[in-house]
Design a protein around this motif. Structure first.
Motif, PDB file in Angstrom:
ATOM      1  N   ALA A 168       0.835  -1.199   0.000  1.00 22.42           N
ATOM      2  CA  ALA A 168       0.000   0.000   0.000  1.00 22.42           C
ATOM      3  C   ALA A 168       0.876   1.257   0.000  1.00 22.42           C
ATOM      4  CB  ALA A 168      -0.929  -0.007   1.205  1.00 22.42           C
ATOM      5  N   ARG A 169       1.978   1.181   0.741  1.00 18.46           N
ATOM      6  CA  ARG A 169       2.897   2.323   0.777  1.00 18.46           C
ATOM      7  C   ARG A 169       3.531   2.553  -0.598  1.00 18.46           C
ATOM      8  NH1 ARG A 169       6.858   1.197   5.600  1.00 18.46           N
ATOM      9  NH2 ARG A 169       7.722   3.177   4.906  1.00 18.46           N
ATOM     10  N   VAL A 170       3.912   1.455  -1.277  1.00 14.58           N
ATOM     11  CA  VAL A 170       4.516   1.577  -2.611  1.00 14.58           C
ATOM     12  C   VAL A 170       3.505   2.127  -3.610  1.00 14.58           C
ATOM     13  CG1 VAL A 170       5.470   0.263  -4.553  1.00 14.58           C
ATOM     14  CG2 VAL A 170       6.259  -0.207  -2.232  1.00 14.58           C
ATOM     15  N   ILE A 171       2.251   1.630  -3.558  1.00 13.12           N
ATOM     16  CA  ILE A 171       1.213   2.106  -4.494  1.00 13.12           C
ATOM     17  C   ILE A 171       0.956   3.601  -4.278  1.00 13.12           C
ATOM     18  CG2 ILE A 171      -1.227   1.936  -5.062  1.00 13.12           C
ATOM     19  CD1 ILE A 171      -0.982  -1.081  -4.623  1.00 13.12           C
ATOM     20  N   SER A 172       0.845   4.023  -3.025  1.00 15.81           N
ATOM     21  CA  SER A 172       0.605   5.460  -2.772  1.00 15.81           C
ATOM     22  C   SER A 172       1.797   6.301  -3.224  1.00 15.81           C
ATOM     23  CB  SER A 172       0.297   5.697  -1.294  1.00 15.81           C
ATOM     24  OG  SER A 172       1.446   5.434  -0.507  1.00 15.81           O
ATOM     25  N   ALA A 173       3.017   5.813  -3.068  1.00 18.54           N
ATOM     26  CA  ALA A 173       4.208   6.555  -3.505  1.00 18.54           C
ATOM     27  C   ALA A 173       4.259   6.644  -5.030  1.00 18.54           C
ATOM     28  CB  ALA A 173       5.462   5.881  -2.964  1.00 18.54           C
ATOM     29  N   VAL A 174       3.887   5.541  -5.721  1.00 17.66           N
ATOM     30  CA  VAL A 174       3.869   5.552  -7.196  1.00 17.66           C
ATOM     31  C   VAL A 174       2.818   6.527  -7.709  1.00 17.66           C
ATOM     32  CG1 VAL A 174       3.298   4.153  -9.221  1.00 17.66           C
ATOM     33  CG2 VAL A 174       4.859   3.249  -7.494  1.00 17.66           C
ATOM     34  N   ILE A 175       1.636   6.533  -7.070  1.00 22.63           N
ATOM     35  CA  ILE A 175       0.565   7.443  -7.509  1.00 22.63           C
ATOM     36  C   ILE A 175       1.005   8.905  -7.326  1.00 22.63           C
ATOM     37  CG2 ILE A 175      -1.757   8.275  -6.964  1.00 22.63           C
ATOM     38  CD1 ILE A 175      -2.485   5.335  -6.378  1.00 22.63           C
ATOM     39  N   SER A 176       1.556   9.232  -6.171  1.00 22.17           N
ATOM     40  CA  SER A 176       1.962  10.633  -5.946  1.00 22.17           C
ATOM     41  C   SER A 176       3.127  11.015  -6.853  1.00 22.17           C
ATOM     42  CB  SER A 176       2.305  10.857  -4.481  1.00 22.17           C
ATOM     43  OG  SER A 176       3.365  10.001  -4.101  1.00 22.17           O
ATOM     44  N   ALA A 177       4.069  10.088  -7.095  1.00 20.07           N
ATOM     45  CA  ALA A 177       5.184  10.385  -8.001  1.00 20.07           C
ATOM     46  C   ALA A 177       4.674  10.572  -9.432  1.00 20.07           C
ATOM     47  CB  ALA A 177       6.223   9.269  -7.940  1.00 20.07           C
ATOM     48  N   SER A 178       3.665   9.783  -9.832  1.00 19.11           N
ATOM     49  CA  SER A 178       3.088   9.926 -11.188  1.00 19.11           C
ATOM     50  C   SER A 178       2.403  11.276 -11.352  1.00 19.11           C
ATOM     51  CB  SER A 178       2.079   8.809 -11.453  1.00 19.11           C
ATOM     52  OG  SER A 178       2.698   7.549 -11.395  1.00 19.11           O
ATOM     53  N   VAL A 179       1.647  11.690 -10.334  1.00 17.14           N
ATOM     54  CA  VAL A 179       0.955  12.991 -10.400  1.00 17.14           C
ATOM     55  C   VAL A 179       1.973  14.117 -10.503  1.00 17.14           C
ATOM     56  CG1 VAL A 179      -0.480  14.605  -9.089  1.00 17.14           C
ATOM     57  CG2 VAL A 179      -1.122  12.200  -9.221  1.00 17.14           C
ATOM     58  N   VAL A 180       3.005  14.083  -9.682  1.00 15.29           N
ATOM     59  CA  VAL A 180       4.026  15.138  -9.721  1.00 15.29           C
ATOM     60  C   VAL A 180       4.785  15.091 -11.050  1.00 15.29           C
ATOM     61  CG1 VAL A 180       6.190  15.919  -8.669  1.00 15.29           C
ATOM     62  CG2 VAL A 180       4.245  15.328  -7.227  1.00 15.29           C
ATOM     63  N   GLY A 181       5.073  13.869 -11.560  1.00 14.85           N
ATOM     64  CA  GLY A 181       5.757  13.730 -12.849  1.00 14.85           C
ATOM     65  C   GLY A 181       4.946  14.308 -13.994  1.00 14.85           C
ATOM     66  N   LEU A 182       3.615  14.047 -13.994  1.00 14.62           N
ATOM     67  CA  LEU A 182       2.751  14.612 -15.041  1.00 14.62           C
ATOM     68  C   LEU A 182       2.696  16.142 -14.948  1.00 14.62           C
ATOM     69  CD1 LEU A 182      -0.177  12.026 -15.088  1.00 14.62           C
ATOM     70  CD2 LEU A 182       1.538  12.405 -16.856  1.00 14.62           C
TER      71      LEU A 182
END
Length: 199
Positions: A168-182
């Motif tokens: 769950a921690r990895v999924i939330s980190a990937v989602i936030s990194a994707s939003v910031v990357g976009l």
């Protein structure tokens, strides 16, 4: 500007008939002018003044012949316009102005042509420009990667207070990194469009 008529055959016949009557009231000056016009075999011109005198005579004596009938097959004589000679000083000034405008147009067309760019080896200024462009590109890519990595790390570490499981921690980190990357990509694209001069 027209000042006379070129008379036709109808004018000659009608005026000849008028002159043959030998009317004593017919003005002598007008008679002589009309006889000189009628006597010419080629195209003869009669002035507006003579026509005015003839009209006045016909009107004053109640003659049944009207002026428009007399001039039915006549045409206006339009003399050729005589062009005044051109002033040599003006011609010289115009030539100077034309040469100046042509030179300015040539300079405007060729202002972005650099003779040093024709050289295949290029110049030091070109090399410096390319290095600056490559440096700006490398800095932009590194900035993007560091931002996304830092966002992932912060989200992963910060999510330990919310989630106990690692997935769950990895999924939330990937989602936030994707939003910031976009968001970072959007800003990057808008900046590049601005540099290219597009809206």
């Amino acid at each position: 500007m027209a000042s006379s008529f070129i008379v036709g055959d109808k004018f000659r016949k009608r005026v000849t008939g008028l002159l043959e009557k030998r009317d004593s009231s017919f003005p002598q000056g007008l008679r002589e002018e009309l006889e000189s016009v009628v006597g010419q075999r080629e195209a003869a011109a009669v002035s507006f003044g003579t026509i005015r005198k003839l009209k006045k005579y016909l009107h004053d004596h109640g003659h049944p012949l009207y002026l428009h009938e007399v001039l039915e097959d006549s045409s206006l004589h339009l003399p050729e316009a005589v062009k005044p000679p051109r002033n040599p000083e003006l011609v010289a000034r115009l030539e100077k102005i034309k040469a100046k405008l042509a030179n300015e147009e040539y300079n405007r067309i060729t202002r972005n042509v650099n003779t040093q760019e024709i050289n295949r080896n290029g110049t030091l200024a070109d090399f410096g420009r390319e290095v600056r462009s490559a440096k700006a590109t490398v800095v932009t890519v590194l900035n993007f990667l560091v931002t996304v990595a830092a966002t992932f790390a912060c989200s992963y570490i910060g999510s330990q207070y919310l989630f106990k499981e690692t997935s769950a921690r990895v999924i939330s980190a990937v989602i936030s990194a994707s939003v910031v990357g976009l968001a970072e990509l959007y800003v990057l694209v808008r900046t590049m469009e601005g540099e290219l001069g597009e809206p």
